[in-house]
Design an enzyme around this catalytic site. Structure first.
Site, PDB file in Angstrom:
ATOM      1  N   ARG A  58     -13.551   0.702   3.696  1.00  0.00           N
ATOM      2  CA  ARG A  58     -12.666   1.866   3.793  1.00  0.00           C
ATOM      3  C   ARG A  58     -12.661   2.490   5.173  1.00  0.00           C
ATOM      4  O   ARG A  58     -11.616   2.748   5.756  1.00  0.00           O
ATOM      5  CB  ARG A  58     -13.135   2.986   2.843  1.00  0.00           C
ATOM      6  CG  ARG A  58     -12.612   2.925   1.473  1.00  0.00           C
ATOM      7  CD  ARG A  58     -13.625   3.540   0.537  1.00  0.00           C
ATOM      8  NE  ARG A  58     -14.825   2.716   0.594  1.00  0.00           N
ATOM      9  CZ  ARG A  58     -14.986   1.601  -0.112  1.00  0.00           C
ATOM     10  NH1 ARG A  58     -14.069   1.231  -0.940  1.00  0.00           N
ATOM     11  NH2 ARG A  58     -16.070   0.853   0.008  1.00  0.00           N
ATOM     12  N   THR A  59     -13.847   2.761   5.699  1.00  0.00           N
ATOM     13  CA  THR A  59     -13.908   3.537   6.929  1.00  0.00           C
ATOM     14  C   THR A  59     -13.281   2.762   8.080  1.00  0.00           C
ATOM     15  O   THR A  59     -12.462   3.300   8.825  1.00  0.00           O
ATOM     16  CB  THR A  59     -15.369   3.935   7.239  1.00  0.00           C
ATOM     17  OG1 THR A  59     -15.917   4.538   6.066  1.00  0.00           O
ATOM     18  CG2 THR A  59     -15.459   4.900   8.380  1.00  0.00           C
ATOM     19  N   LYS A  86     -27.059 -11.806  22.608  1.00  0.00           N
ATOM     20  CA  LYS A  86     -27.712 -12.532  23.711  1.00  0.00           C
ATOM     21  C   LYS A  86     -28.723 -11.627  24.396  1.00  0.00           C
ATOM     22  O   LYS A  86     -29.159 -11.890  25.511  1.00  0.00           O
ATOM     23  CB  LYS A  86     -26.673 -12.967  24.747  1.00  0.00           C
ATOM     24  CG  LYS A  86     -25.622 -13.927  24.227  1.00  0.00           C
ATOM     25  CD  LYS A  86     -24.698 -14.312  25.385  1.00  0.00           C
ATOM     26  CE  LYS A  86     -23.470 -15.056  24.925  1.00  0.00           C
ATOM     27  NZ  LYS A  86     -22.450 -15.087  25.990  1.00  0.00           N
ATOM     28  N   ARG A 108     -19.956   2.892  13.900  1.00  0.00           N
ATOM     29  CA  ARG A 108     -20.852   2.945  12.740  1.00  0.00           C
ATOM     30  C   ARG A 108     -22.096   2.160  13.106  1.00  0.00           C
ATOM     31  O   ARG A 108     -22.010   1.067  13.672  1.00  0.00           O
ATOM     32  CB  ARG A 108     -20.194   2.337  11.507  1.00  0.00           C
ATOM     33  CG  ARG A 108     -21.219   2.174  10.390  1.00  0.00           C
ATOM     34  CD  ARG A 108     -20.620   1.874   9.071  1.00  0.00           C
ATOM     35  NE  ARG A 108     -19.960   3.039   8.520  1.00  0.00           N
ATOM     36  CZ  ARG A 108     -19.551   3.112   7.263  1.00  0.00           C
ATOM     37  NH1 ARG A 108     -19.712   2.094   6.446  1.00  0.00           N
ATOM     38  NH2 ARG A 108     -18.951   4.196   6.805  1.00  0.00           N
ATOM     39  N   HIS A 136     -22.062  11.520   8.304  1.00  0.00           N
ATOM     40  CA  HIS A 136     -20.800  10.812   8.057  1.00  0.00           C
ATOM     41  C   HIS A 136     -19.702  11.891   8.000  1.00  0.00           C
ATOM     42  O   HIS A 136     -19.175  12.207   6.938  1.00  0.00           O
ATOM     43  CB  HIS A 136     -20.900  10.038   6.738  1.00  0.00           C
ATOM     44  CG  HIS A 136     -19.858   8.974   6.557  1.00  0.00           C
ATOM     45  ND1 HIS A 136     -18.794   8.806   7.425  1.00  0.00           N
ATOM     46  CD2 HIS A 136     -19.696   8.038   5.586  1.00  0.00           C
ATOM     47  CE1 HIS A 136     -18.049   7.798   7.003  1.00  0.00           C
ATOM     48  NE2 HIS A 136     -18.570   7.318   5.895  1.00  0.00           N
TER      49      HIS A 136
END
Ligand code: ASP
Length: 309
Positions: A58-59, A86, A108, A136
């Site tokens: 969703r986000t 890396k 996120r 959030h």
């Protein structure tokens, strides 16, 4: 008057007026999103980079749709194949993106505090799309917009938040938001899934010892999933059938709440665990899919205000 913030890190950094400004703009976008002409040029010429270091449906999708509705160009930074594998540091990766003069990074991250860390390296707007068990903010804002549409106010409400509180950035961000509006938040969590007493005190919430106590005469019941991916050593996975029986929400339990109660869930839902499927799909109570719709509108408002500030 221009919006006073450049980064969206958490509800903690916002005032009641800031939240009202975001919700007002989001309510406007919620309307245009339902009209045939959805696209505006508010962010034409701007570049938004989505960086998701943790799973999201969703986000991530709603931030991308939001940016495109505002005519921004969107880059989805693929964390799975990036040079961080890396050995490049988070800071160097952010500095690299900074040197491209991108306008915003939507981040996120599984670790609380890492989104704030990004502001040390990236000069555009940094938007927190969820950092570990930290914050959030856009979830709390979209929850508030959904509640406002149904209750006509954000003040004087009783909000029950039930489930795995301990690992929930959603519970934390919601508690901070509702406190600013003088609504009462009650938390119920199974044993071992609560916040420490000091956190409850700081957040100004009322801890309850049963789910029935939490939802008694509530205006809003918000259910949370057990965040199995965040369980630490020594914390046990709970049996789903037992969980449903002891802590899950169903029509029978909901009778304790107010007659016009709304049922919310930030999703992903575990149907048959924290909520029955029948209740999740019952249009009389459930506003879960409307929350997702409001997610696009709120993220449009945030990108607009924070990038154009
Ligand atoms: N989607 C919410 C979050 O990102 C809730 C969850 O994952 O359970 O925190």
């Amino acid at each position: 008057m221009s919006f006073p913030h450049h980064h969206l890190l958490g509800i903690k950094q916002l005032s009641r007026q800031d939240i009202e400004a975001i919700l007002e703009r989001a309510a406007h976008y919620a309307q245009t999103n339902r009209s045939p002409q959805k696209k505006t040029d508010r962010l034409a010429g701007k570049i938004v980079v989505n960086m998701f270091f943790e799973n999201s449906t969703r986000t991530r999708t709603s931030f991308e749709i939001a940016a495109k509705r505002l005519s921004a160009d969107v880059i989805n930074f693929n964390t799975a194949v990036s040079s961080m594998n890396k050995g490049e540091t988070f800071g160097d990766t952010l500095s690299m993106i900074n040197s491209t003069h991108a306008d915003a990074c939507v981040i996120r991250h599984p670790q609380a505090g890492m989104v704030e860390e990004a502001t040390r390296y990236f000069q555009g707007a940094v938007i927190n799309a969820g950092d570990g068990a930290g914050a959030h903010p856009t979830q709390a804002l979209l929850d508030a917009l959904t509640v406002q549409r149904h209750k006509g106010t954000l003040e004087g409400l009783t909000i029950a938040i039930c489930g795995d509180i301990k690992h929930s950035r959603v519970a934390r961000s919601n508690a901070l938001l509702w406190k600013l509006f003088g609504s009462q938040v009650r938390f119920f969590a199974p044993e071992g899934f609560t916040f420490p007493e000091e956190t409850n005190k700081d957040l100004g919430i009322i801890p309850c010892s049963t789910i029935d106590e939490a939802i008694d005469k509530a205006d809003v019941v918000m259910m949370l999933r057990v965040q199995n991916e965040r369980l630490e050593q020594g914390e046990t996975h709970l049996d789903p059938a037992m969980y449903n029986e002891s802590y899950g929400l169903n029509h029978d339990r909901l009778r304790r709440a107010k007659k016009d109660v709304i049922v919310m869930h930030p999703a992903p839902m575990n149907r048959g665990v924290e909520i029955t499927s029948a209740l999740a799909d019952d249009p009389q109570y459930s506003v879960i899919f409307e929350q997702m719709e409001m997610g696009v509108a709120v993220r449009m408002a945030c990108l607009d205000l924070f990038i154009n500030n």
